[in-house]
Design a protein around this motif. Structure first.
Motif, PDB file in Angstrom:
ATOM      1  N   GLN A 235     -39.242  40.924  16.489  1.00 45.60           N
ATOM      2  CA  GLN A 235     -40.705  41.061  16.652  1.00 45.60           C
ATOM      3  C   GLN A 235     -41.445  40.049  15.782  1.00 45.60           C
ATOM      4  OE1 GLN A 235     -42.522  45.082  17.058  1.00 45.60           O
ATOM      5  NE2 GLN A 235     -40.460  45.800  16.669  1.00 45.60           N
ATOM      6  N   LEU A 236     -40.954  39.829  14.570  1.00 42.61           N
ATOM      7  CA  LEU A 236     -41.588  38.827  13.694  1.00 42.61           C
ATOM      8  C   LEU A 236     -41.438  37.426  14.295  1.00 42.61           C
ATOM      9  CD1 LEU A 236     -40.415  40.078  10.179  1.00 42.61           C
ATOM     10  CD2 LEU A 236     -42.720  40.231  11.146  1.00 42.61           C
ATOM     11  N   ARG A 237     -40.256  37.156  14.815  1.00 44.21           N
ATOM     12  CA  ARG A 237     -39.985  35.833  15.404  1.00 44.21           C
ATOM     13  C   ARG A 237     -40.897  35.586  16.598  1.00 44.21           C
ATOM     14  NH1 ARG A 237     -33.855  34.998  17.289  1.00 44.21           N
ATOM     15  NH2 ARG A 237     -34.599  35.976  19.207  1.00 44.21           N
ATOM     16  N   THR A 238     -41.132  36.641  17.385  1.00 51.34           N
ATOM     17  CA  THR A 238     -41.992  36.510  18.561  1.00 51.34           C
ATOM     18  C   THR A 238     -43.432  36.197  18.136  1.00 51.34           C
ATOM     19  OG1 THR A 238     -40.588  38.058  19.728  1.00 51.34           O
ATOM     20  CG2 THR A 238     -42.775  37.701  20.669  1.00 51.34           C
ATOM     21  N   LEU A 239     -43.928  36.907  17.109  1.00 50.27           N
ATOM     22  CA  LEU A 239     -45.294  36.608  16.662  1.00 50.27           C
ATOM     23  C   LEU A 239     -45.375  35.174  16.136  1.00 50.27           C
ATOM     24  CD1 LEU A 239     -48.232  37.338  16.126  1.00 50.27           C
ATOM     25  CD2 LEU A 239     -47.567  38.186  13.883  1.00 50.27           C
ATOM     26  N   GLN A 240     -44.340  34.762  15.412  1.00 47.69           N
ATOM     27  CA  GLN A 240     -44.350  33.404  14.858  1.00 47.69           C
ATOM     28  C   GLN A 240     -44.348  32.340  15.974  1.00 47.69           C
ATOM     29  OE1 GLN A 240     -44.980  32.477  11.946  1.00 47.69           O
ATOM     30  NE2 GLN A 240     -43.695  30.852  11.146  1.00 47.69           N
ATOM     31  N   ASP A 241     -43.689  32.647  17.097  1.00 49.33           N
ATOM     32  CA  ASP A 241     -43.737  31.733  18.257  1.00 49.33           C
ATOM     33  C   ASP A 241     -45.150  31.673  18.817  1.00 49.33           C
ATOM     34  OD1 ASP A 241     -41.085  30.971  18.340  1.00 49.33           O
ATOM     35  OD2 ASP A 241     -40.502  32.497  19.818  1.00 49.33           O
ATOM     36  N   GLU A 242     -45.759  32.859  18.933  1.00 51.18           N
ATOM     37  CA  GLU A 242     -47.067  32.947  19.606  1.00 51.18           C
ATOM     38  C   GLU A 242     -48.212  32.464  18.721  1.00 51.18           C
ATOM     39  OE1 GLU A 242     -45.705  36.904  22.124  1.00 51.18           O
ATOM     40  OE2 GLU A 242     -47.355  37.067  20.704  1.00 51.18           O
ATOM     41  N   ALA A 243     -48.137  32.807  17.437  1.00 49.46           N
ATOM     42  CA  ALA A 243     -49.243  32.519  16.501  1.00 49.46           C
ATOM     43  C   ALA A 243     -48.637  32.182  15.138  1.00 49.46           C
ATOM     44  CB  ALA A 243     -50.168  33.740  16.392  1.00 49.46           C
ATOM     45  N   PRO A 244     -48.156  30.938  14.951  1.00 49.48           N
ATOM     46  CA  PRO A 244     -47.446  30.612  13.714  1.00 49.48           C
ATOM     47  C   PRO A 244     -48.317  30.787  12.477  1.00 49.48           C
ATOM     48  CG  PRO A 244     -47.517  28.715  15.237  1.00 49.48           C
ATOM     49  CD  PRO A 244     -48.303  29.809  15.871  1.00 49.48           C
ATOM     50  N   GLY A 245     -47.695  31.138  11.368  1.00 50.69           N
ATOM     51  CA  GLY A 245     -48.450  31.327  10.128  1.00 50.69           C
ATOM     52  C   GLY A 245     -47.632  32.012   9.040  1.00 50.69           C
ATOM     53  N   PHE A 246     -46.435  32.539   9.416  1.00 50.81           N
ATOM     54  CA  PHE A 246     -45.570  33.107   8.374  1.00 50.81           C
ATOM     55  C   PHE A 246     -44.942  31.965   7.593  1.00 50.81           C
ATOM     56  CE2 PHE A 246     -44.831  36.695  11.551  1.00 50.81           C
ATOM     57  CZ  PHE A 246     -45.589  37.615  10.853  1.00 50.81           C
ATOM     58  N   GLN A 247     -45.032  32.068   6.273  1.00 54.87           N
ATOM     59  CA  GLN A 247     -44.352  31.079   5.431  1.00 54.87           C
ATOM     60  C   GLN A 247     -42.963  31.571   5.041  1.00 54.87           C
ATOM     61  OE1 GLN A 247     -46.940  28.468   2.901  1.00 54.87           O
ATOM     62  NE2 GLN A 247     -47.389  30.491   2.077  1.00 54.87           N
ATOM     63  N   ALA A 248     -42.876  32.866   4.724  1.00 50.41           N
ATOM     64  CA  ALA A 248     -41.610  33.382   4.204  1.00 50.41           C
ATOM     65  C   ALA A 248     -41.348  34.785   4.711  1.00 50.41           C
ATOM     66  CB  ALA A 248     -41.636  33.406   2.670  1.00 50.41           C
ATOM     67  N   PHE A 249     -40.066  35.090   4.849  1.00 55.12           N
ATOM     68  CA  PHE A 249     -39.630  36.456   5.129  1.00 55.12           C
ATOM     69  C   PHE A 249     -38.997  36.989   3.842  1.00 55.12           C
ATOM     70  CE2 PHE A 249     -36.168  39.400   6.428  1.00 55.12           C
ATOM     71  CZ  PHE A 249     -36.968  40.388   6.997  1.00 55.12           C
ATOM     72  N   VAL A 250     -39.387  38.214   3.468  1.00 57.91           N
ATOM     73  CA  VAL A 250     -38.917  38.801   2.211  1.00 57.91           C
ATOM     74  C   VAL A 250     -38.227  40.136   2.518  1.00 57.91           C
ATOM     75  CG1 VAL A 250     -39.584  39.328  -0.172  1.00 57.91           C
ATOM     76  CG2 VAL A 250     -41.133  37.957   1.269  1.00 57.91           C
ATOM     77  N   PRO A 251     -36.895  40.161   2.577  1.00 61.88           N
ATOM     78  CA  PRO A 251     -36.230  41.449   2.763  1.00 61.88           C
ATOM     79  C   PRO A 251     -36.365  42.256   1.475  1.00 61.88           C
ATOM     80  CG  PRO A 251     -34.647  39.596   2.928  1.00 61.88           C
ATOM     81  CD  PRO A 251     -35.936  39.033   2.436  1.00 61.88           C
ATOM     82  N   LEU A 252     -36.831  43.506   1.570  1.00 62.33           N
ATOM     83  CA  LEU A 252     -37.033  44.335   0.377  1.00 62.33           C
ATOM     84  C   LEU A 252     -35.961  45.421   0.344  1.00 62.33           C
ATOM     85  CD1 LEU A 252     -40.931  44.690   0.611  1.00 62.33           C
ATOM     86  CD2 LEU A 252     -39.652  43.247  -0.991  1.00 62.33           C
ATOM     87  N   SER A 253     -35.097  45.339  -0.643  1.00 58.08           N
ATOM     88  CA  SER A 253     -33.966  46.256  -0.776  1.00 58.08           C
ATOM     89  C   SER A 253     -34.471  47.594  -1.317  1.00 58.08           C
ATOM     90  CB  SER A 253     -32.979  45.615  -1.767  1.00 58.08           C
ATOM     91  OG  SER A 253     -31.841  46.395  -1.930  1.00 58.08           O
ATOM     92  N   PHE A 254     -34.291  48.651  -0.536  1.00 53.44           N
ATOM     93  CA  PHE A 254     -34.861  49.955  -0.896  1.00 53.44           C
ATOM     94  C   PHE A 254     -34.336  50.460  -2.250  1.00 53.44           C
ATOM     95  CE2 PHE A 254     -34.431  54.721  -0.395  1.00 53.44           C
ATOM     96  CZ  PHE A 254     -35.746  54.983  -0.775  1.00 53.44           C
ATOM     97  N   ILE A 255     -35.258  50.853  -3.120  1.00 52.12           N
ATOM     98  CA  ILE A 255     -34.907  51.445  -4.423  1.00 52.12           C
ATOM     99  C   ILE A 255     -35.271  52.934  -4.359  1.00 52.12           C
ATOM    100  CG2 ILE A 255     -35.441  51.424  -6.896  1.00 52.12           C
ATOM    101  CD1 ILE A 255     -35.866  48.393  -6.609  1.00 52.12           C
ATOM    102  N   PRO A 256     -34.261  53.824  -4.247  1.00 56.55           N
ATOM    103  CA  PRO A 256     -34.554  55.245  -4.022  1.00 56.55           C
ATOM    104  C   PRO A 256     -35.218  55.952  -5.205  1.00 56.55           C
ATOM    105  CG  PRO A 256     -32.249  54.708  -3.476  1.00 56.55           C
ATOM    106  CD  PRO A 256     -32.810  53.522  -4.191  1.00 56.55           C
ATOM    107  N   ALA A 257     -34.936  55.515  -6.450  1.00 56.06           N
ATOM    108  CA  ALA A 257     -35.379  56.266  -7.643  1.00 56.06           C
ATOM    109  C   ALA A 257     -36.877  56.539  -7.611  1.00 56.06           C
ATOM    110  CB  ALA A 257     -35.022  55.479  -8.900  1.00 56.06           C
ATOM    111  N   GLY A 258     -37.244  57.799  -7.853  1.00 57.57           N
ATOM    112  CA  GLY A 258     -38.657  58.161  -7.959  1.00 57.57           C
ATOM    113  C   GLY A 258     -39.325  58.409  -6.613  1.00 57.57           C
ATOM    114  N   SER A 259     -38.626  58.164  -5.509  1.00 53.57           N
ATOM    115  CA  SER A 259     -39.237  58.372  -4.189  1.00 53.57           C
ATOM    116  C   SER A 259     -38.781  59.728  -3.629  1.00 53.57           C
ATOM    117  CB  SER A 259     -38.831  57.262  -3.216  1.00 53.57           C
ATOM    118  OG  SER A 259     -37.519  57.488  -2.738  1.00 53.57           O
TER     119      SER A 259
END
Ligand code: V47
Length: 362
Positions: A235-259
């Motif tokens: 889905q991100l790749r499709t938006l970037q094809d249609e309307a470019p503007g993403f500079q970076a993709f940041v995978p966020l590794s889930f931290i369970p503590a406190g949630s």
């Protein structure tokens, strides 16, 4: 050549410059051949960025932990009645920005909870005041979900909010609030009903149309499936094809503590590396893949630079949203530590600005 026939077929596609599809992404997540996956991602990363690894000198400012949402993955949010709830004044925000600029930062990353009663003027004033106090600082602020909240507060459109913030001095949007674009995952991890994915895309599409650069994230390692991660990336790749503007993709590794999901184990180190590598291979039109060291730790981020990542985010200093085991509120790497980490990975450190231009300090 890989011993896994699915991976061999993907190797051929990558060599021929063919785009990978949902099935390929799922095969990359399923393979036990981590070495070939990493090597393929490293080739793709090296084709784009050579032997360079980027970082910036930045500061995160989290202006409030008060939030009207109760997302189950979040350990940051508080109600106004909680004893450790806080909201910074505009003066306090500007003071943090001033300190950042005088310590050499080129960027402030400003995000917070969805506060029930702060008026839209608070956010405009904060951006205006940072801009006035620190004219050279790049202001990367407010996740898509905050922008939608402001639109509701101000009774205006997403475009109206973005235009007002840009006029005040906003330079780009961070990628937060994306989580995983799946109604099933939302039902399990959010305590509210909404059109979170559609809203997130509407904000980033509008920002790109205004030439406001943005990033994209994915919070992984909780209740989502590998197929849902791949669908998120497509889905991100499709938006970037249609309307470019993403500079970076940041995978966020889930931290369970406190949630509220603290019973879950969170992603393994192998999963962190696999996710970075799959992102590099699937997101062929997003130039930068970040290994955000605050989430995965410095050492694993270093290894991720050989699994497709080309950027470590920055020096950070304080980060309120998540704390890895043993990490306190203060989470800093000095320029020297980041550069050493990159050199030890046999790569060349390049300090970048927020638009990925090299910073000269002489
Ligand atoms: O939107 C919340 C995530 C995000 C947890 O754009 C959690 O350059 C892990 O978006 N474990 C905020 N993650 C951080 C973010 C970000 C960070 C660094 C760089 C950029 C960028 C963006 O943190 C939230 C949410 O998705 N989050 N809780 C948690 N327990």
């Amino acid at each position: 050549m890989s011993s896994d026939p699915d991976i061999t077929a993907i190797e051929r596609k990558v060599a021929a410059g063919e785009r990978l599809d949902q099935r390929d992404g799922e095969a990359l997540f399923a393979t036990t051949d981590l070495h070939t996956l990493g090597a393929l991602a490293h080739v793709a990363r090296t084709q784009r960025h050579g032997n360079v690894a980027y970082y910036n000198v930045n500061r995160h400012i989290n202006y409030t932990n008060v939030c009207v949402l109760r997302c189950r993955f979040c350990g940051f949010r508080r109600t106004p009645a909680d004893s450790d709830a806080y909201t910074l004044t505009v003066e306090q925000i500007v003071e943090q920005a001033r300190q950042a600029a005088s310590a050499g930062a080129t960027e402030v990353h400003v995000v917070g909870g969805l506060h029930p009663s702060l008026p839209f003027d608070y956010y405009l004033d904060a951006v205006r005041a940072i801009r006035a106090a620190c004219p050279a600082l790049h202001i990367k602020a407010f996740t898509a979900i905050e922008i939608v909240h402001f639109a509701r507060l101000a009774g205006t459109t997403i475009e109206g909010v973005l235009e007002a913030l840009v006029a005040a001095g906003l330079d780009s949007l961070p990628g937060g609030g994306a989580e995983v674009f799946s109604e099933r995952v939302h039902a399990e991890t959010f305590n509210y009903r909404g059109k979170a994915s559609a809203d997130w895309f509407a904000v980033h599409r509008a920002a790109h149309a205004m030439h406001l650069p943005t990033n994209a994230t994915m919070l992984y390692g909780h209740v989502e499936t590998p197929a849902e991660r791949v669908a998120h990336m497509i889905q991100l790749r499709t938006l970037q094809d249609e309307a470019p503007g993403f500079q970076a993709f940041v995978p966020l590794s889930f931290i369970p503590a406190g949630s509220q999901l603290s019973h879950l184990p969170g992603p393994t180190g192998v999963d962190d590396l696999r996710t970075v590598a799959v992102a590099r291979l699937m997101l062929d039109n997003i130039p930068h893949i970040k290994a955000f060291w605050v989430m995965t730790g410095a050492k694993l981020s270093q290894v991720a630079l050989h699994f497709g990542a080309d950027d470590l985010d920055g020096t950070v200093v304080t980060y309120d949203i998540t704390h890895r085991e043993g990490a306190g509120k203060r989470q800093e790497m000095t320029v020297e530590q980041i550069e050493t980490l990159i050199r030890q990975a046999d790569l060349v450190p390049v300090e970048r600005d927020s638009l990925y231009q090299p910073v000269r300090r002489d």
